[in-house]
Design an enzyme around this catalytic site. Structure first.
Site, PDB file in Angstrom:
ATOM      1  N   HIS A   1       0.835  -1.215   0.000  1.00 20.22           N
ATOM      2  CA  HIS A   1       0.000   0.000   0.000  1.00 20.22           C
ATOM      3  C   HIS A   1       0.866   1.261   0.000  1.00 20.22           C
ATOM      4  CE1 HIS A   1      -3.657  -2.380   1.715  1.00 20.22           C
ATOM      5  NE2 HIS A   1      -3.510  -2.532   0.417  1.00 20.22           N
TER       6      HIS A   1
ATOM      7  N   ALA B   1       0.606 -10.704  18.292  1.00 22.41           N
ATOM      8  CA  ALA B   1       1.762 -11.066  17.456  1.00 22.41           C
ATOM      9  C   ALA B   1       3.079 -10.813  18.194  1.00 22.41           C
ATOM     10  CB  ALA B   1       1.720 -10.254  16.160  1.00 22.41           C
TER      11      ALA B   1
HETATM   12  N1  APR Z   1      -1.545  -9.060  17.270  1.00 20.71           N
HETATM   13  C1  APR Z   1      -2.142  -9.729  16.246  1.00 20.71           C
HETATM   14  N2  APR Z   1      -3.246  -9.281  15.609  1.00 20.71           N
HETATM   15  C2  APR Z   1      -3.759  -8.103  16.027  1.00 20.71           C
HETATM   16  C3  APR Z   1      -3.190  -7.348  17.088  1.00 20.71           C
HETATM   17  C4  APR Z   1      -2.034  -7.879  17.714  1.00 20.71           C
HETATM   18  N3  APR Z   1      -1.422  -7.241  18.722  1.00 20.71           N
HETATM   19  N4  APR Z   1      -3.946  -6.222  17.263  1.00 20.71           N
HETATM   20  C5  APR Z   1      -4.933  -6.281  16.349  1.00 20.71           C
HETATM   21  N5  APR Z   1      -4.835  -7.402  15.612  1.00 20.71           N
HETATM   22  C6  APR Z   1      -5.661  -7.842  14.488  1.00 20.71           C
HETATM   23  C7  APR Z   1      -7.117  -7.464  14.567  1.00 20.71           C
HETATM   24  O1  APR Z   1      -7.834  -8.478  15.256  1.00 20.71           O
HETATM   25  C8  APR Z   1      -7.514  -7.413  13.075  1.00 20.71           C
HETATM   26  O2  APR Z   1      -7.917  -8.692  12.614  1.00 20.71           O
HETATM   27  O3  APR Z   1      -5.157  -7.191  13.331  1.00 20.71           O
HETATM   28  C9  APR Z   1      -6.211  -7.029  12.382  1.00 20.71           C
HETATM   29  C10 APR Z   1      -6.193  -5.604  11.888  1.00 20.71           C
HETATM   30  O4  APR Z   1      -7.161  -5.508  10.869  1.00 20.71           O
HETATM   31  P1  APR Z   1      -7.437  -4.080  10.201  1.00 20.71           P
HETATM   32  O5  APR Z   1      -7.581  -3.058  11.251  1.00 20.71           O
HETATM   33  O6  APR Z   1      -8.553  -4.288   9.211  1.00 20.71           O
HETATM   34  O7  APR Z   1      -6.091  -3.730   9.425  1.00 20.71           O
HETATM   35  P2  APR Z   1      -5.616  -4.315   8.033  1.00 20.71           P
HETATM   36  O8  APR Z   1      -6.090  -5.705   7.838  1.00 20.71           O
HETATM   37  O9  APR Z   1      -4.157  -4.065   7.927  1.00 20.71           O
HETATM   38  O10 APR Z   1      -6.372  -3.348   6.989  1.00 20.71           O
HETATM   39  C11 APR Z   1      -6.066  -3.521   5.633  1.00 20.71           C
HETATM   40  O11 APR Z   1      -7.343  -1.546   5.122  1.00 20.71           O
HETATM   41  O12 APR Z   1      -7.920   0.517   5.823  1.00 20.71           O
HETATM   42  C12 APR Z   1      -7.146  -0.157   4.909  1.00 20.71           C
HETATM   43  O13 APR Z   1      -5.194   0.524   3.845  1.00 20.71           O
HETATM   44  C13 APR Z   1      -5.688   0.146   5.089  1.00 20.71           C
HETATM   45  O14 APR Z   1      -3.812  -1.358   4.898  1.00 20.71           O
HETATM   46  C14 APR Z   1      -5.086  -1.183   5.502  1.00 20.71           C
HETATM   47  C15 APR Z   1      -6.091  -2.183   4.949  1.00 20.71           C
END
Ligand code: APR
Length: 256
Positions: free
Chosen positions: A126, A240
């Site tokens: 991204h 994580a």
């Molecule tokens: N360890 C592991 N997993 C975690 C932790 C942690 N400490 N904290 C949160 N999570 C998990 C959440 O449960 C969730 O499933 O990480 C995930 C984050 O999901 P999103 O907030 O949707 O982020 P992401 O998947 O990266 O979003 C994808 O969406 O908004 C756009 O461009 C933005 O790159 C982003 C894309």
């Protein structure tokens, strides 16, 4: 390990064996891997999208129509990233790469923490907030020199408000990143899917392509996702920053 839920302890050993048994392993990371660095994710309860509507703040049409408004959110993200440090999850992936056990990290994040933790092969799916670009005249400058007082930054050539070189909704994925990521997905034997809700495409397709090509899919997430139970072979449920170092520890025990 005795303090771990028994199931998680077993899965940590299984993940270490899968990593050691894989000829080629890649990782797909999302915002969840940076939460323990102090950067909120997007879709968890306290996530960024609970305070900013992505349609109003993260779509390229929103930026084009009101860049100063979008910079209000970008400034908040900038402050968080400026004070963030890589956490043990980032360092664990860098260590696996140094051990020759991880060939690349495909990240949806733009915070640069994988590189700061020492990962060399990082595919920024991204884009990255390291650069600012002008949509009007094509001017580019490094974002590292930007101070919060200069927000929103203006193009010195034409005065238009600059945009971070990150992929907004409605924008294409950088071609080179996409081609390297799909090459990894097609050729890997194992993909570690870490801290992503796997709801945003095409990033979420990476583990699906890997699976289709015969790879194992291992998730590390605080909660199940759309991949769990269908695409993923198993989920290590938890933080994580706690789980990945344990997996690396298990790997080291097996090769020592
Ligand atoms: N360890 C592991 N997993 C975690 C932790 C942690 N400490 N904290 C949160 N999570 C998990 C959440 O449960 C969730 O499933 O990480 C995930 C984050 O999901 P999103 O907030 O949707 O982020 P992401 O998947 O990266 O979003 C994808 O969406 O908004 C756009 O461009 C933005 O790159 C982003 C894309």
């Amino acid at each position: 390990m005795s303090t771990w839920p028994q199931q998680l302890g077993v899965l940590i050993k299984r993940a270490a064996e899968d990593i050691l048994g894989s000829q080629k392993t890649i990782a797909l990371t999302g915002a969840g891997i940076s939460v323990e660095s102090g950067i909120p994710d997007f879709r968890s309860a306290q996530g960024l999208w609970s305070r900013y509507d992505p349609e109003e703040y993260a779509h390229i049409s929103a930026f084009r129509s009101n860049p100063a408004k979008v910079w209000r959110m970008l400034k908040e993200m900038m402050e968080l990233v400026m004070s963030a440090e890589p956490n043990p999850a980032h360092f664990a992936l860098a260590e696996l790469e140094q051990m020759g056990l991880l060939s690349s990290v495909i990240t949806q994040n733009v915070d640069g923490l994988h590189q700061r933790a020492g990962s060399k092969e990082v595919i920024e799916f991204h884009g990255s907030n390291q650069w600012l670009i002008c949509l009007e005249c094509g001017y580019r400058q490094e974002a590292t020199s930007l101070s919060l007082e200069e927000v929103p930054p203006r193009c010195p050539n034409c005065g238009f408000i600059l945009k971070p070189d990150v992929v907004f909704f409605g924008e294409p994925i950088p071609w080179e990143a996409q081609s390297k990521a799909y090459e990894g997905a097609r050729t890997c034997k194992l993909v570690l899917v870490i801290g992503t809700s796997a709801v945003v495409y095409p990033a979420a397709e990476i583990p699906i392509v890997a699976k289709r090509n015969g790879a194992k899919v291992v998730e590390i997430n605080m909660e199940p996702t759309t991949l769990t139970g269908s695409v993923s072979d198993y989920l290590l449920q938890g933080a994580a920053g706690k789980i990945l170092p344990k997996i690396v520890e298990e790997v080291k025990e097996r090769i020592s």
